[in-house]
Design a protein around this motif. Structure first.
Motif, PDB file in Angstrom:
ATOM      1  N   ARG A  11       0.821  -1.240  -0.171  1.00 20.05           N
ATOM      2  CA  ARG A  11       0.036  -0.060   0.056  1.00 20.05           C
ATOM      3  C   ARG A  11       0.801   1.085   0.042  1.00 20.05           C
ATOM      4  O   ARG A  11       0.499   2.466  -0.714  1.00 20.05           O
ATOM      5  CB  ARG A  11      -1.006  -0.035   1.344  1.00 20.05           C
ATOM      6  CG  ARG A  11      -2.077  -1.087   1.289  1.00 20.05           C
ATOM      7  CD  ARG A  11      -2.635  -1.030   2.406  1.00 20.05           C
ATOM      8  NE  ARG A  11      -3.743  -2.009   2.365  1.00 20.05           N
ATOM      9  CZ  ARG A  11      -4.923  -1.938   2.033  1.00 20.05           C
ATOM     10  NH1 ARG A  11      -5.404  -0.883   1.600  1.00 20.05           N
ATOM     11  NH2 ARG A  11      -5.733  -3.190   1.827  1.00 20.05           N
TER      12      ARG A  11
ATOM     13  N   GLN B  71       1.980   1.714  -3.559  1.00 19.18           N
ATOM     14  CA  GLN B  71       0.857   2.164  -4.598  1.00 19.18           C
ATOM     15  C   GLN B  71       0.575   3.527  -4.077  1.00 19.18           C
ATOM     16  O   GLN B  71       0.520   4.293  -5.122  1.00 19.18           O
ATOM     17  CB  GLN B  71      -0.437   1.351  -4.265  1.00 19.18           C
ATOM     18  CG  GLN B  71      -1.380   1.731  -5.149  1.00 19.18           C
ATOM     19  CD  GLN B  71      -2.621   0.902  -4.755  1.00 19.18           C
ATOM     20  OE1 GLN B  71      -2.535   0.007  -3.990  1.00 19.18           O
ATOM     21  NE2 GLN B  71      -3.686   0.913  -5.607  1.00 19.18           N
ATOM     22  N   TRP B  72       0.542   4.286  -2.908  1.00 19.56           N
ATOM     23  CA  TRP B  72       0.138   5.426  -2.555  1.00 19.56           C
ATOM     24  C   TRP B  72       1.271   6.435  -3.016  1.00 19.56           C
ATOM     25  O   TRP B  72       1.140   7.441  -3.348  1.00 19.56           O
ATOM     26  CB  TRP B  72       0.064   5.383  -1.093  1.00 19.56           C
ATOM     27  CG  TRP B  72      -0.935   6.414  -0.377  1.00 19.56           C
ATOM     28  CD1 TRP B  72      -1.066   7.694  -1.060  1.00 19.56           C
ATOM     29  CD2 TRP B  72      -1.465   6.501   0.777  1.00 19.56           C
ATOM     30  NE1 TRP B  72      -2.043   8.447  -0.367  1.00 19.56           N
ATOM     31  CE2 TRP B  72      -2.468   7.730   0.665  1.00 19.56           C
ATOM     32  CE3 TRP B  72      -1.831   5.593   1.831  1.00 19.56           C
ATOM     33  CZ2 TRP B  72      -3.177   7.886   1.768  1.00 19.56           C
ATOM     34  CZ3 TRP B  72      -2.621   5.939   2.972  1.00 19.56           C
ATOM     35  CH2 TRP B  72      -3.379   7.075   2.851  1.00 19.56           C
TER      36      TRP B  72
END
Length: 388
Positions: A128, A131-132
């Motif tokens: 995550r 991705q962020w």
């Protein structure tokens, strides 16, 4: 589980939770400070900052949890020894192996936590984060538009903002658009905001002037506007990212795709990471066995525990450092993983043998004699204190 077992079990887990939260919080703050530019330079909110930095917590817990368990067991044993409870339980028929039972239960809880984090939570958090970070990096409105700088988004498009204000407001906006060869557009706005929806990303300008120079015309056209939307969708598209080894779930490490470019390039690191995931739940058992072997035997309050405490710290620290070294060597030497397994099972087996046999760890007599002789030399060198 009897009342004594419940008491020791609760005390150990409560100490473990407190130590784990404290150590993780301290290390998390040091890691979070590195990403403070998310708010200062990229204009992100506090929610985004906390969201990104908190995703690294599972990976920190994965390393800290076995050490926190070791400290918790040491604290609990020291508390029992200080209150003479270990001696009383030993006199009542509790063998060291029987006393180890509640600590073993607590270790199983920690090992299950570590196994879940290693197989799912830690890689999911790292995934995550990546991705962020990719979304923020690809977003020109938050990454490239820096206050006080002229950002050239295209060969013929320049944008400048004076400052970022609270609430996501951009103040003092200047746009110079020369992408159309037939005209040149210059926009000056007092302030603006960023609008993102299904149709794209827009820089919504308010209270400004638009000046259009058309080819073949001498005078420009000047338009004052209260609200104007400048399309920025072309420059705010997301970008693809490749998952690293630490971002893979354990089942993805067990059976990686032969066509995976990362696996083709770094097969040794896939192997090393997979063994690290398998070994992570074993470290709590090794640390618990070694710590109890050094500190769990009955002692009177007159007997010093300093040597045993130092020995347990040295054994645990040495085992973890050797594990890190084997993990690094596993990248090129697959047999190094086998050495790490044997080392951990040897530590668990050796610790359990010391517990069952009731081995009391005491400093060697020769060492104590050497320390006493050294103390006497120091006293002779500096002189004994005069008698009162």
């Amino acid at each position: 589980m009897g009342s004594i077992d419940k008491y020791i079990f609760r005390t150990t887990l409560a100490s473990f939770a407190l130590i784990l939260v404290s150590l993780t919080g301290v290390i998390w703050i040091t890691q979070a400070l590195r990403g403070i530019d998310l708010m200062t330079s990229q204009g992100q909110t506090i929610v985004t900052f906390l969201g990104i930095t908190s995703l690294v917590i599972p990976a920190l817990v994965l390393i800290i949890a076995p050490i926190a368990l070791m400290i918790a067991i040491s604290h609990t044993l020291n508390k029992l020894a200080t209150d003479s409870e270990i001696i009383v339980m030993n006199a009542a028929g509790f063998s060291p192996f029987r006393l180890f039972r509640p600590f073993f239960y607590a270790t199983c809880v920690v090992a299950l936590l570590v196994a879940f984090i290693a197989s799912y939570m830690a890689p999911d958090g790292m995934r995550r984060i990546k991705q962020w970070d990719a979304e923020i990096t690809a977003d020109v409105l938050t990454n490239i538009l820096q206050p006080g700088r002229f950002a050239q988004l295209d060969q013929n498009l320049t944008i400048r903002i004076r400052e970022r204000q609270p609430g996501g407001i951009l103040a003092g906006i200047f746009v110079d658009d020369r992408r159309d060869p037939k005209e040149r557009i210059t926009i000056i706005a007092d302030h603006g905001t960023i609008l993102k929806n299904e149709s794209g990303s827009y820089l919504v300008l308010e209270d400004g002037n638009l000046e259009r120079f058309e080819a073949g015309k001498r005078d420009p056209a000047l338009v004052a506007f209260g609200r104007y939307a400048f399309d920025m969708s072309k420059f705010s598209k997301g970008r693809d990212f490749t998952l690293g080894i630490r971002e893979r779930y354990i089942w993805e490490l067990l059976s990686p795709s032969p066509d995976d470019p990362v696996y083709q390039q770094l097969p040794g690191q896939f192997r090393a990471e997979l063994h690290d995931r398998f070994l992570a739940p074993l470290y709590p058992f090794a640390f618990a066995a070694l710590t109890f072997a050094f500190l769990g035997t009955p002692r009177t309050t007159r007997q010093s525990r300093n040597f045993s405490i130092g020995g347990s710290i040295f054994a645990v620290f040495g085992l973890r450092m050797a594990g890190f070294a084997c993990s690094v060597m596993t990248v090129k030497q697959p047999l190094a993983a086998l050495v790490q397994y044997l080392m951990l099972f040897a530590a668990i087996g050796g610790g359990m043998w010391m517990i069952v046999a009731g081995v009391v760890v005491e400093p060697p007599a020769a060492l104590m004699e050497a320390i006493n002789r050294s103390n006497e030399r120091i006293l002779r060198l500096f002189g004994r204190p005069a008698a009162a």
